[in-house]
Design a protein around this motif. Structure first.
Motif, PDB file in Angstrom:
ATOM      1  N   PHE A  29       0.784  -1.403   0.137  1.00  0.00           N
ATOM      2  CA  PHE A  29       0.067  -0.255   0.023  1.00  0.00           C
ATOM      3  C   PHE A  29       0.839   1.285   0.039  1.00  0.00           C
ATOM      4  O   PHE A  29       0.584   2.162  -0.651  1.00  0.00           O
ATOM      5  CB  PHE A  29      -0.932   0.120   1.197  1.00  0.00           C
ATOM      6  N   ASN A  74      -1.258   4.066   6.491  1.00  0.00           N
ATOM      7  CA  ASN A  74      -0.581   3.028   5.684  1.00  0.00           C
ATOM      8  C   ASN A  74      -0.507   2.037   6.538  1.00  0.00           C
ATOM      9  O   ASN A  74      -0.014   0.714   6.025  1.00  0.00           O
ATOM     10  CB  ASN A  74       0.973   3.755   5.280  1.00  0.00           C
ATOM     11  N   ASN A  77      -3.580  -0.136   5.532  1.00  0.00           N
ATOM     12  CA  ASN A  77      -3.859  -0.098   4.203  1.00  0.00           C
ATOM     13  C   ASN A  77      -5.168   0.409   3.645  1.00  0.00           C
ATOM     14  O   ASN A  77      -5.895  -0.239   2.864  1.00  0.00           O
ATOM     15  CB  ASN A  77      -3.819  -1.519   3.530  1.00  0.00           C
TER      16      ASN A  77
END
Length: 126
Positions: A29, A74, A77
């Motif tokens: 991601f 992050n 994701n």
């Protein structure tokens, strides 16, 4: 192969708020710039806003600037689109998209995006 799944769409009254989520699976991601596009009936798909892979850069369409905000996590994701002060003209199917892009610039053309979600309907009632 990256898969994207949007959630959070629905019906909201004009002036209200809504938050869309985009969950990515099957890829890295943090290597992806993320964006939201929308498409209303009879119209072309248009860029709403995007965020760079690091989260350091955002870009928005003039029509949503100062009303919508894109963020990302992050660790989980996920990317998010917070929609505030919505208007009837915001009614559309909203798509999450991912761009394999390590640069600071967020691209705005649909052709630049490598992966797409199925879309989620947002309807703003007046």
């Amino acid at each position: 192969q990256v898969q994207l799944a949007e959630s959070g769409g629905g019906v909201v009254q004009a002036g209200g708020s809504l938050r869309l989520s985009c969950t990515a699976t099957g890829g890295i991601f943090r290597n992806l710039a993320m964006a939201w596009f929308r498409q209303a009936p009879g119209k072309e798909r248009e860029f709403v806003g995007g965020i760079s892979w690091s989260g350091a850069t955002n870009q928005y369409a003039d029509s949503v600037k100062d009303r919508f905000k894109i963020t990302r996590d992050n660790h989980y994701n996920e990317a998010y689109l917070a929609m505030n002060a919505v208007r009837p003209e915001d009614t559309a199917v909203y798509f999450c998209a991912a761009d394999i892009n390590f640069g600071p610039v967020v691209r705005t053309a649909p052709k630049d995006y490598d992966y797409w979600g199925q879309g989620t309907q947002v309807t703003v009632s007046s």
